[in-house]
Design an enzyme around this catalytic site. Structure first.
Site, PDB file in Angstrom:
ATOM      1  N   LYS A 113      59.179  -0.006  94.965  1.00  0.00           N
ATOM      2  CA  LYS A 113      60.641  -0.186  95.037  1.00  0.00           C
ATOM      3  C   LYS A 113      60.974  -1.652  95.307  1.00  0.00           C
ATOM      4  O   LYS A 113      61.811  -2.244  94.639  1.00  0.00           O
ATOM      5  CB  LYS A 113      61.177   0.689  96.169  1.00  0.00           C
ATOM      6  CG  LYS A 113      62.676   0.626  96.348  1.00  0.00           C
ATOM      7  CD  LYS A 113      63.151   1.149  97.694  1.00  0.00           C
ATOM      8  CE  LYS A 113      62.620   2.528  98.016  1.00  0.00           C
ATOM      9  NZ  LYS A 113      63.324   3.141  99.172  1.00  0.00           N
ATOM     10  N   LYS A 125      56.413   0.450 106.203  1.00  0.00           N
ATOM     11  CA  LYS A 125      57.300   1.487 106.749  1.00  0.00           C
ATOM     12  C   LYS A 125      56.840   1.817 108.152  1.00  0.00           C
ATOM     13  O   LYS A 125      55.678   1.602 108.494  1.00  0.00           O
ATOM     14  CB  LYS A 125      57.241   2.748 105.883  1.00  0.00           C
ATOM     15  CG  LYS A 125      58.433   3.658 106.029  1.00  0.00           C
ATOM     16  CD  LYS A 125      59.578   3.210 105.128  1.00  0.00           C
ATOM     17  CE  LYS A 125      60.850   3.981 105.369  1.00  0.00           C
ATOM     18  NZ  LYS A 125      61.836   3.721 104.308  1.00  0.00           N
ATOM     19  N   GLY A 164      66.496   0.159 108.964  1.00  0.00           N
ATOM     20  CA  GLY A 164      66.766   1.557 109.286  1.00  0.00           C
ATOM     21  C   GLY A 164      66.228   2.534 108.246  1.00  0.00           C
ATOM     22  O   GLY A 164      65.786   2.140 107.167  1.00  0.00           O
ATOM     23  N   ASP A 165      66.233   3.784 108.599  1.00  0.00           N
ATOM     24  CA  ASP A 165      65.952   4.909 107.703  1.00  0.00           C
ATOM     25  C   ASP A 165      66.535   6.120 108.439  1.00  0.00           C
ATOM     26  O   ASP A 165      67.425   5.945 109.299  1.00  0.00           O
ATOM     27  CB  ASP A 165      64.436   5.048 107.449  1.00  0.00           C
ATOM     28  CG  ASP A 165      64.111   5.965 106.259  1.00  0.00           C
ATOM     29  OD1 ASP A 165      64.155   5.499 105.118  1.00  0.00           O
ATOM     30  OD2 ASP A 165      63.845   7.169 106.475  1.00  0.00           O
ATOM     31  N   THR A 209      72.863   1.218 100.054  1.00  0.00           N
ATOM     32  CA  THR A 209      72.011   2.215  99.378  1.00  0.00           C
ATOM     33  C   THR A 209      72.879   3.169  98.559  1.00  0.00           C
ATOM     34  O   THR A 209      72.595   3.429  97.384  1.00  0.00           O
ATOM     35  CB  THR A 209      71.146   2.977 100.392  1.00  0.00           C
ATOM     36  OG1 THR A 209      70.526   2.032 101.263  1.00  0.00           O
ATOM     37  CG2 THR A 209      70.084   3.798  99.698  1.00  0.00           C
ATOM     38  N   ASN A 240      73.878   7.977 106.283  1.00  0.00           N
ATOM     39  CA  ASN A 240      74.241   6.666 105.734  1.00  0.00           C
ATOM     40  C   ASN A 240      74.277   6.683 104.204  1.00  0.00           C
ATOM     41  O   ASN A 240      75.285   6.285 103.593  1.00  0.00           O
ATOM     42  CB  ASN A 240      73.250   5.606 106.250  1.00  0.00           C
ATOM     43  CG  ASN A 240      73.457   4.270 105.561  1.00  0.00           C
ATOM     44  OD1 ASN A 240      72.865   3.993 104.519  1.00  0.00           O
ATOM     45  ND2 ASN A 240      74.329   3.448 106.101  1.00  0.00           N
TER      46      ASN A 240
HETATM   47  P1  NDP Z   1      70.544   9.467 108.060  1.00  0.00           P
HETATM   48  O1  NDP Z   1      69.757   9.750 109.283  1.00  0.00           O
HETATM   49  O2  NDP Z   1      71.731   8.576 108.158  1.00  0.00           O
HETATM   50  O3  NDP Z   1      71.015  10.833 107.381  1.00  0.00           O
HETATM   51  C1  NDP Z   1      70.135  11.850 107.007  1.00  0.00           C
HETATM   52  C2  NDP Z   1      70.952  13.016 106.524  1.00  0.00           C
HETATM   53  O4  NDP Z   1      70.117  13.987 105.917  1.00  0.00           O
HETATM   54  C3  NDP Z   1      71.677  13.740 107.660  1.00  0.00           C
HETATM   55  O5  NDP Z   1      72.900  14.209 107.189  1.00  0.00           O
HETATM   56  C4  NDP Z   1      70.714  14.870 107.986  1.00  0.00           C
HETATM   57  O6  NDP Z   1      71.331  16.009 108.581  1.00  0.00           O
HETATM   58  C5  NDP Z   1      70.250  15.237 106.588  1.00  0.00           C
HETATM   59  N1  NDP Z   1      69.000  15.991 106.609  1.00  0.00           N
HETATM   60  C6  NDP Z   1      68.859  17.229 106.135  1.00  0.00           C
HETATM   61  N2  NDP Z   1      67.628  17.669 106.308  1.00  0.00           N
HETATM   62  C7  NDP Z   1      66.943  16.713 106.898  1.00  0.00           C
HETATM   63  C8  NDP Z   1      65.606  16.627 107.331  1.00  0.00           C
HETATM   64  N3  NDP Z   1      64.732  17.618 107.199  1.00  0.00           N
HETATM   65  N4  NDP Z   1      65.238  15.481 107.883  1.00  0.00           N
HETATM   66  C9  NDP Z   1      66.113  14.478 108.046  1.00  0.00           C
HETATM   67  N5  NDP Z   1      67.418  14.518 107.645  1.00  0.00           N
HETATM   68  C10 NDP Z   1      67.819  15.645 107.085  1.00  0.00           C
HETATM   69  O7  NDP Z   1      69.497   8.868 107.004  1.00  0.00           O
HETATM   70  P2  NDP Z   1      69.787   7.969 105.714  1.00  0.00           P
HETATM   71  O8  NDP Z   1      71.044   8.373 105.079  1.00  0.00           O
HETATM   72  O9  NDP Z   1      69.568   6.558 106.087  1.00  0.00           O
HETATM   73  O10 NDP Z   1      68.543   8.379 104.792  1.00  0.00           O
HETATM   74  C11 NDP Z   1      68.601   9.472 103.893  1.00  0.00           C
HETATM   75  C12 NDP Z   1      67.505   9.344 102.864  1.00  0.00           C
HETATM   76  O11 NDP Z   1      67.654   8.117 102.147  1.00  0.00           O
HETATM   77  C13 NDP Z   1      66.075   9.294 103.409  1.00  0.00           C
HETATM   78  O12 NDP Z   1      65.210   9.888 102.476  1.00  0.00           O
HETATM   79  C14 NDP Z   1      65.767   7.809 103.473  1.00  0.00           C
HETATM   80  O13 NDP Z   1      64.386   7.550 103.443  1.00  0.00           O
HETATM   81  C15 NDP Z   1      66.473   7.342 102.211  1.00  0.00           C
HETATM   82  N6  NDP Z   1      66.817   5.925 102.125  1.00  0.00           N
HETATM   83  C16 NDP Z   1      67.569   5.336 103.105  1.00  0.00           C
HETATM   84  C17 NDP Z   1      67.925   4.012 102.982  1.00  0.00           C
HETATM   85  C18 NDP Z   1      68.796   3.331 103.979  1.00  0.00           C
HETATM   86  O14 NDP Z   1      69.133   2.167 103.747  1.00  0.00           O
HETATM   87  N7  NDP Z   1      69.209   3.959 105.051  1.00  0.00           N
HETATM   88  C19 NDP Z   1      67.473   3.193 101.843  1.00  0.00           C
HETATM   89  C20 NDP Z   1      66.759   3.954 100.834  1.00  0.00           C
HETATM   90  C21 NDP Z   1      66.446   5.260 101.001  1.00  0.00           C
HETATM   91  P3  NDP Z   1      71.525  16.144 110.171  1.00  0.00           P
HETATM   92  O15 NDP Z   1      72.756  15.362 110.500  1.00  0.00           O
HETATM   93  O16 NDP Z   1      71.665  17.585 110.391  1.00  0.00           O
HETATM   94  O17 NDP Z   1      70.294  15.567 110.791  1.00  0.00           O
HETATM   95  O1  2IT Z   2      63.743   3.459 102.085  1.00  0.00           O
HETATM   96  C1  2IT Z   2      64.282   2.346 102.151  1.00  0.00           C
HETATM   97  O2  2IT Z   2      64.290   1.565 101.196  1.00  0.00           O
HETATM   98  C2  2IT Z   2      64.935   1.979 103.407  1.00  0.00           C
HETATM   99  N1  2IT Z   2      64.977   2.788 104.317  1.00  0.00           N
HETATM  100  C3  2IT Z   2      65.524   0.612 103.568  1.00  0.00           C
HETATM  101  C4  2IT Z   2      64.464  -0.397 103.898  1.00  0.00           C
HETATM  102  C5  2IT Z   2      64.953  -1.768 104.245  1.00  0.00           C
HETATM  103  O3  2IT Z   2      64.095  -2.569 104.653  1.00  0.00           O
HETATM  104  O4  2IT Z   2      66.147  -2.076 104.123  1.00  0.00           O
END
Ligand code: NDP
Ligand code: 2IT
Length: 445
Positions: A113, A125, A164-165, A209, A240
């Site tokens: 990526k 990570k 973050g993640d 994202t 997020n």
């Molecule tokens: P958040 O913690 O902000 O949100 C996660 C969301 O997914 C919540 O609404 C959560 O529900 C829900 N969820 C449902 N099932 C699961 C589970 N089994 N485990 C965890 N969460 C669950 O995370 P992000 O939005 O940052 O990340 C979401 C996805 O995007 C992940 O796969 C992450 O790796 C990916 N990502 C994130 C990036 C970023 O910049 N943040 C960049 C690229 C990819 P609940 O509120 O009930 O916990």
């Molecule tokens: O999965 C991803 O790309 C992220 N959680 C963001 C990583 C980052 O360094 O901004």
């Protein structure tokens, strides 16, 4: 046995307990046969086996004191997977399910990526099995401080730059940076990204994202003579990525009819009220089912993955891995699905992915489609180095350009290696070649 199969057997034997990692490796390897036919030098240099073994894996104890005075112990992880293209870069995930197999799958995906962004960042990570749910603000702060008390010695603006993640947002990054600064005694804010604007964060990083995902999906649709306008969209997640995906989808004229959290999904055929979802999930941190208190005509479907039974044109999985299973994929296709945009990392099982591709569904794969987050992190690093800030419009414009460019590179790689318009294969190939070239040039044995 071919070189690729041989390496996969070795990787399986060495990492037999890490099923998510093996899934991610298998998915990439499936695209690489024509690449190895054209570039036998990669096999001679045993690039694949080197790629699958992280350069460094750091596992540590994270002790912290809860509000009742009891000492809790969690596990901390940071995997510095591949630094051939730049400082290790990738997020931290705080979730009870985190173990080495999850961190390695995420780190492995991150290598390709990050290469696709075209920016100078390697792949890494980290995270912890700490569960932020139900913890007080003070507990989260003490946990983050303890986590950084060990992590600080392994990272740095030119070494490894976490972000973050899942479970790690602006609040956690703030506590982590505060502890880093206290220990180091210098204002090295390029060590983390996703920071608050008051201490060196970049405009658009919070939105990046989700916005990037929609820029990518829009580009994919327009390339195929389609558009987002009037399309019915189902989003999983309400964190997020999901919330900013929803915002941009609505801005681009789509009708978002469902969102979810880990317990269930809300279905509002009139269109989701995003302001309310954000109030429930970001501010009150409660169950998404409370949406029905304001909109009693909306429907609540219990269970993770329940949203995929709702007929839609576009599915945007933005929650976590293995969200869309083969069964879900069959239902989505039977309901007339046009496209999938992967906001989460590896949200589709390998069987489901194959089914979608076999049924001519347009798939925007995670490595490409969610790269806007890390790309904007890299832009945050640039601004920190310059001690300067770009405007919202400037960063947003760069983000859009990057996403359009990733689409183009993935498409061209797919075409060149005989996959036609298959962005899954194209993203794997384009990312892989960038990393392989950097490794070959550096010897790196
Ligand atoms: P958040 O913690 O902000 O949100 C996660 C969301 O997914 C919540 O609404 C959560 O529900 C829900 N969820 C449902 N099932 C699961 C589970 N089994 N485990 C965890 N969460 C669950 O995370 P992000 O939005 O940052 O990340 C979401 C996805 O995007 C992940 O796969 C992450 O790796 C990916 N990502 C994130 C990036 C970023 O910049 N943040 C960049 C690229 C990819 P609940 O509120 O009930 O916990
Ligand atoms: O999965 C991803 O790309 C992220 N959680 C963001 C990583 C980052 O360094 O901004």
């Amino acid at each position: 046995m071919t070189y690729i199969n041989e390496v996969f057997e070795n990787v399986k034997n060495r990492n037999s307990n890490e099923k998510e990692f093996l899934q991610a490796v298998e998915e990439v390897f499936e695209s690489l046969t024509p690449v190895f036919e054209k570039h036998p030098q990669y096999a001679e240099a045993n690039i694949l086996e080197r790629l699958c073994e992280p350069e460094r894996q750091i596992l540590f104890r994270v002790p912290w004191v809860d509000d009742s005075g009891k000492i809790q112990v969690n596990r901390g992880f940071r995997i510095q997977f591949n630094g051939a293209r730049g400082p290790y870069k990738g997020g931290l995930r705080f979730h009870s399910s985190v173990y080495i197999g999850i961190v390695k799958f995420l780190g492995f995906e991150q290598i390709f990526k990050n290469a696709l962004t075209g920016l100078p960042i390697g792949g890494g990570k980290g995270g912890s099995d700490f569960d932020p749910k139900g913890k007080s603000n003070a507990e989260v702060m003490r946990f983050c401080q303890s986590f950084m008390t060990e992590l600080y010695r392994h990272i740095g603006p030119d070494v490894d730059v976490p972000a973050g993640d899942i479970g790690v947002g602006g609040r956690e990054i703030g506590y982590l940076y505060g502890q880093y600064r206290r220990i180091k005694g210098t204002f090295e804010n390029g060590v983390l990204t996703g920071k608050g604007l008051s201490y060196g964060g970049s405009l658009v990083r919070t939105e990046a994202t989700g916005f990037g995902l929609l820029y990518f999906v829009e580009e994919m649709l327009s390339f195929n003579n389609q558009s987002l306008h009037g399309k019915k969209v189902v989003i999983s997640g309400a964190g997020n990525v999901a919330t900013y995906a929803c915002q941009k989808a609505q801005e681009l004229g789509a009708l978002v009819i469902a969102m979810s959290d880990s317990r269930g999904c809300i279905y509002d055929e009139n269109g989701i009220d995003l302001g309310l979802v954000r109030e429930l999930k970001e501010i009150k941190r409660v169950d998404i089912s409370e949406y029905l208190d304001t909109y009693p005509n909306a429907e609540y479907k219990k269970g993770f993955g329940s949203g995929w039974s709702i007929p839609c044109d576009i599915a945007l999985p933005c929650a976590t891995q293995n969200d869309i299973t083969l069964e879900h994929a069959k239902t989505l296709v039977a309901n007339g699905l046009l496209a999938v945009g992967e906001g989460a990392n590896m949200p589709t099982t390998n069987e489901a992915l194959q089914y979608l591709l076999d049924h001519n569904i347009l798939v925007a794969p995670a490595k490409a489609a969610n790269a806007g987050g890390v790309a904007t992190s890299a832009l945050e690093m640039s601004q920190n180095s310059m001690r300067y800030n770009w405007t919202f419009e400037e960063v947003d414009r760069k983000l859009k350009e990057i996403m359009i460019n990733i689409h183009k590179n993935a498409y061209e790689a797919s075409k060149e290696y005989g996959f036609g318009y298959n962005l899954v294969a194209g993203a794997n190939i384009a990312g892989f070649i960038q990393v392989a070239e950097a490794m070959m040039a550096q010897g790196d044995y």
